[in-house]
Design a protein around this motif. Structure first.
Motif, mmCIF file in Angstrom:
data_model
loop_
_atom_site.group_PDB
_atom_site.id
_atom_site.type_symbol
_atom_site.label_atom_id
_atom_site.label_comp_id
_atom_site.label_asym_id
_atom_site.label_seq_id
_atom_site.Cartn_x
_atom_site.Cartn_y
_atom_site.Cartn_z
ATOM 1 N N LEU A 52 0.820 -1.330 0.001
ATOM 2 C CA LEU A 52 -0.025 0.078 -0.221
ATOM 3 C C LEU A 52 0.830 1.310 -0.094
ATOM 4 O O LEU A 52 0.352 2.277 -0.644
ATOM 5 C CB LEU A 52 -1.004 -0.089 1.250
ATOM 6 N N ALA A 53 1.904 1.124 0.745
ATOM 7 C CA ALA A 53 2.952 2.482 0.639
ATOM 8 C C ALA A 53 3.324 2.613 -0.845
ATOM 9 O O ALA A 53 3.699 3.538 -1.100
ATOM 10 C CB ALA A 53 4.181 2.100 1.874
ATOM 11 N N ALA A 54 3.895 1.527 -1.354
ATOM 12 C CA ALA A 54 4.347 1.681 -2.605
ATOM 13 C C ALA A 54 3.153 2.239 -3.631
ATOM 14 O O ALA A 54 3.539 2.982 -4.497
ATOM 15 C CB ALA A 54 4.743 0.288 -3.121
ATOM 16 N N VAL A 55 1.878 1.826 -3.642
ATOM 17 C CA VAL A 55 0.811 2.414 -4.299
ATOM 18 C C VAL A 55 0.756 4.202 -4.082
ATOM 19 O O VAL A 55 0.732 4.654 -4.939
ATOM 20 C CB VAL A 55 -0.181 1.647 -3.918
ATOM 21 N N ARG A 56 0.561 4.451 -2.893
ATOM 22 C CA ARG A 56 0.653 5.865 -2.530
ATOM 23 C C ARG A 56 1.931 6.378 -2.910
ATOM 24 O O ARG A 56 1.760 7.534 -3.694
ATOM 25 C CB ARG A 56 0.737 5.966 -0.845
ATOM 26 N N SER A 57 3.183 6.153 -3.049
ATOM 27 C CA SER A 57 4.253 6.603 -3.601
ATOM 28 C C SER A 57 3.975 6.848 -5.077
ATOM 29 O O SER A 57 4.546 7.909 -5.597
ATOM 30 C CB SER A 57 5.473 5.855 -3.194
ATOM 31 N N THR A 58 3.843 5.873 -5.467
ATOM 32 C CA THR A 58 3.412 5.978 -6.919
ATOM 33 C C THR A 58 2.408 6.844 -7.451
ATOM 34 O O THR A 58 2.713 7.851 -8.375
ATOM 35 C CB THR A 58 2.864 4.629 -7.623
ATOM 36 N N LEU A 59 1.397 6.992 -6.766
ATOM 37 C CA LEU A 59 0.340 7.831 -7.117
ATOM 38 C C LEU A 59 0.587 9.169 -6.801
ATOM 39 O O LEU A 59 0.431 10.086 -7.665
ATOM 40 C CB LEU A 59 -1.164 7.507 -6.220
ATOM 41 N N ASP A 60 1.492 9.364 -5.613
ATOM 42 C CA ASP A 60 1.979 10.862 -5.358
ATOM 43 C C ASP A 60 2.826 11.196 -6.329
ATOM 44 O O ASP A 60 2.915 12.584 -6.933
ATOM 45 C CB ASP A 60 2.649 10.914 -4.107
ATOM 46 N N GLY A 61 3.755 10.268 -7.087
ATOM 47 C CA GLY A 61 4.741 10.606 -8.089
ATOM 48 C C GLY A 61 3.927 10.859 -9.442
ATOM 49 O O GLY A 61 4.321 11.836 -10.216
ATOM 50 N N LEU A 62 2.910 10.506 -9.648
ATOM 51 C CA LEU A 62 2.131 10.781 -10.891
ATOM 52 C C LEU A 62 1.435 12.069 -10.644
ATOM 53 O O LEU A 62 1.201 12.772 -11.511
ATOM 54 C CB LEU A 62 0.833 9.613 -11.227
ATOM 55 N N LEU A 63 0.991 12.222 -9.478
ATOM 56 C CA LEU A 63 0.145 13.738 -9.157
ATOM 57 C C LEU A 63 1.407 14.796 -9.094
ATOM 58 O O LEU A 63 0.890 15.854 -9.442
ATOM 59 C CB LEU A 63 -0.485 13.378 -7.913
ATOM 60 N N GLY A 64 2.276 14.467 -8.858
ATOM 61 C CA GLY A 64 3.547 15.321 -8.698
ATOM 62 C C GLY A 64 3.699 16.038 -7.298
ATOM 63 O O GLY A 64 4.595 16.916 -6.978
ATOM 64 N N ARG A 65 2.839 15.584 -6.453
ATOM 65 C CA ARG A 65 2.913 15.941 -4.977
ATOM 66 C C ARG A 65 2.295 15.129 -4.143
ATOM 67 O O ARG A 65 1.321 14.231 -4.719
ATOM 68 C CB ARG A 65 2.744 17.298 -4.686
ATOM 69 N N PRO A 66 2.391 15.018 -2.641
ATOM 70 C CA PRO A 66 1.484 14.206 -1.795
ATOM 71 C C PRO A 66 0.174 14.712 -1.936
ATOM 72 O O PRO A 66 -0.139 15.682 -2.366
ATOM 73 C CB PRO A 66 1.957 14.373 -0.426
ATOM 74 N N ALA A 67 -1.122 13.675 -1.951
ATOM 75 C CA ALA A 67 -2.331 13.899 -2.150
ATOM 76 C C ALA A 67 -2.670 15.019 -1.049
ATOM 77 O O ALA A 67 -2.510 14.878 -0.134
ATOM 78 C CB ALA A 67 -3.316 12.742 -2.025
ATOM 79 N N PRO A 68 -3.429 16.080 -1.547
ATOM 80 C CA PRO A 68 -3.840 17.118 -0.704
ATOM 81 C C PRO A 68 -5.161 16.728 0.210
ATOM 82 O O PRO A 68 -5.587 17.748 0.989
ATOM 83 C CB PRO A 68 -4.182 18.240 -1.527
ATOM 84 N N VAL A 69 -5.626 15.495 0.135
ATOM 85 C CA VAL A 69 -6.763 14.870 0.705
ATOM 86 C C VAL A 69 -6.287 14.098 1.847
ATOM 87 O O VAL A 69 -5.492 13.122 1.571
ATOM 88 C CB VAL A 69 -7.798 14.383 0.058
ATOM 89 N N THR B 24 -16.745 16.689 -2.472
ATOM 90 C CA THR B 24 -15.994 17.511 -1.519
ATOM 91 C C THR B 24 -14.491 17.073 -2.026
ATOM 92 O O THR B 24 -13.525 18.061 -1.893
ATOM 93 C CB THR B 24 -15.955 16.851 -0.230
ATOM 94 N N GLU B 25 -14.181 15.775 -2.356
ATOM 95 C CA GLU B 25 -12.677 15.616 -2.889
ATOM 96 C C GLU B 25 -12.292 16.549 -4.025
ATOM 97 O O GLU B 25 -11.345 16.807 -4.338
ATOM 98 C CB GLU B 25 -12.669 14.132 -2.967
ATOM 99 N N GLN B 26 -13.489 16.560 -5.051
ATOM 100 C CA GLN B 26 -13.028 17.389 -6.331
ATOM 101 C C GLN B 26 -12.723 18.822 -5.689
ATOM 102 O O GLN B 26 -11.840 19.494 -6.236
ATOM 103 C CB GLN B 26 -14.065 17.376 -6.908
ATOM 104 N N ALA B 27 -13.593 19.380 -4.915
ATOM 105 C CA ALA B 27 -13.290 20.908 -4.389
ATOM 106 C C ALA B 27 -11.641 20.864 -3.662
ATOM 107 O O ALA B 27 -11.022 21.841 -3.955
ATOM 108 C CB ALA B 27 -14.535 21.143 -3.658
ATOM 109 N N LEU B 28 -11.475 19.944 -2.983
ATOM 110 C CA LEU B 28 -10.191 19.825 -2.335
ATOM 111 C C LEU B 28 -8.982 19.747 -3.288
ATOM 112 O O LEU B 28 -8.024 20.499 -3.246
ATOM 113 C CB LEU B 28 -10.011 18.758 -1.162
ATOM 114 N N LEU B 29 -9.129 18.945 -4.431
ATOM 115 C CA LEU B 29 -8.195 18.743 -5.422
ATOM 116 C C LEU B 29 -8.163 19.891 -6.416
ATOM 117 O O LEU B 29 -7.088 20.047 -6.968
ATOM 118 C CB LEU B 29 -8.573 17.511 -6.384
ATOM 119 N N GLY B 30 -9.330 20.550 -6.595
ATOM 120 C CA GLY B 30 -9.159 21.715 -7.393
ATOM 121 C C GLY B 30 -8.992 21.332 -8.924
ATOM 122 O O GLY B 30 -9.493 20.336 -9.207
ATOM 123 N N ALA B 31 -8.216 21.992 -9.598
ATOM 124 C CA ALA B 31 -8.004 21.662 -11.106
ATOM 125 C C ALA B 31 -7.364 20.150 -11.376
ATOM 126 O O ALA B 31 -7.534 19.725 -12.231
ATOM 127 C CB ALA B 31 -6.948 22.679 -11.799
#
Length: 228
Positions: free
Chosen positions: A175-192, A212-219
């Motif tokens: 799960l930690a590897a998945v989070r790291s991969t998703l953060d890498g694709l997003l370009g930063r740690p998830a803001p949610v 709510t998640e869409q609002a937190l993520l913005g663009a």
């Protein structure tokens, strides 16, 4: 002498943790359970296990396929080619269903998965971490390949247990590897403030973003799913 703690967080250790956690779900399954649905559209348990068998086999082959030259993908950029809704994804779903149906005895598929996954883990432990290997038309280091295999197994572990109420969940390392991969694709740690499991499902299109998640993520909301 190797350090057990460092081994557990190395890519080979993460792959072992992810594959052993997945195998712990597969090992006790019987035929009736193999027909239960999963979180993968159109796939029963047996279809998903066949897909993961093919992935473990691909990893085993890749770990024994040295590549010349430099890597053109890493553990994050590898996923740029994998987007939901593509023709390739649809064809892959059909191929897995048809192929899995050829196993008239589910136990044969189950045992083939377990022995192939174990062989892949063994190969990973004995492969030079910096070696270049080939898979899916790309070149990666062995370390990065192992991470991608662990990420896929962990995401599919969540898919697999969606209707297996008593089954254990994925490994923490996976799960930690998945989070790291998703953060890498997003370009930063998830803001949610997502749990690892929810981030994995949202980030790969298993679950849609709430308003709510869409609002937190913005663009950045328009970039989801990040891969699938």
């Amino acid at each position: 002498m190797s350090d057990g703690a460092s081994d557990s967080v190395s890519p080979a250790g993460v792959l072992r943790a992810a594959y052993e956690a997945f195998a712990a779900v597969v090992d006790p399954l019987e035929d009736d359970e193999s027909w239960l649905p999963t979180a993968c559209t159109g796939w029963a348990v047996r279809d998903l296990i066949f897909h993961c068998l093919a992935d473990a086999q691909r990893g085993l082959v890749a770990l024994h396929t040295p590549a010349g030259g430099a890597a053109d993908r890493d553990a994050v950029s590898y996923w740029a080619d994998w987007q939901p809704g593509s023709v390739g994804a649809a064809n892959g779903r059909r191929w897995a269903r048809v192929s899995a149906s050829m196993f008239l005895d589910f136990r044969q598929l189950r045992e083939l998965y377990l022995e192939t996954a174990a062989a892949t883990v063994t190969a990973a432990a004995t492969t030079s971490r910096s070696a270049f290997v080939s898979t899916q038309g790309h070149t990666l280091t062995a370390d990065d390949l192992m991470t991608t295999l662990a990420v896929e197994a962990t995401i599919h572990h969540l898919d697999l247990v969606s209707h297996l109420a008593s089954a254990p969940g994925p490994s923490a390392a996976g799960l930690a590897a998945v989070r790291s991969t998703l953060d890498g694709l997003l370009g930063r740690p998830a803001p949610v403030d997502w749990s690892d499991e929810h981030y994995a499902r949202v980030g790969t299109g298993r679950v849609r973003l709430t308003q709510t998640e869409q609002a937190l993520l913005g663009a950045e909301a328009a970039r989801f799913p990040l891969f699938g």
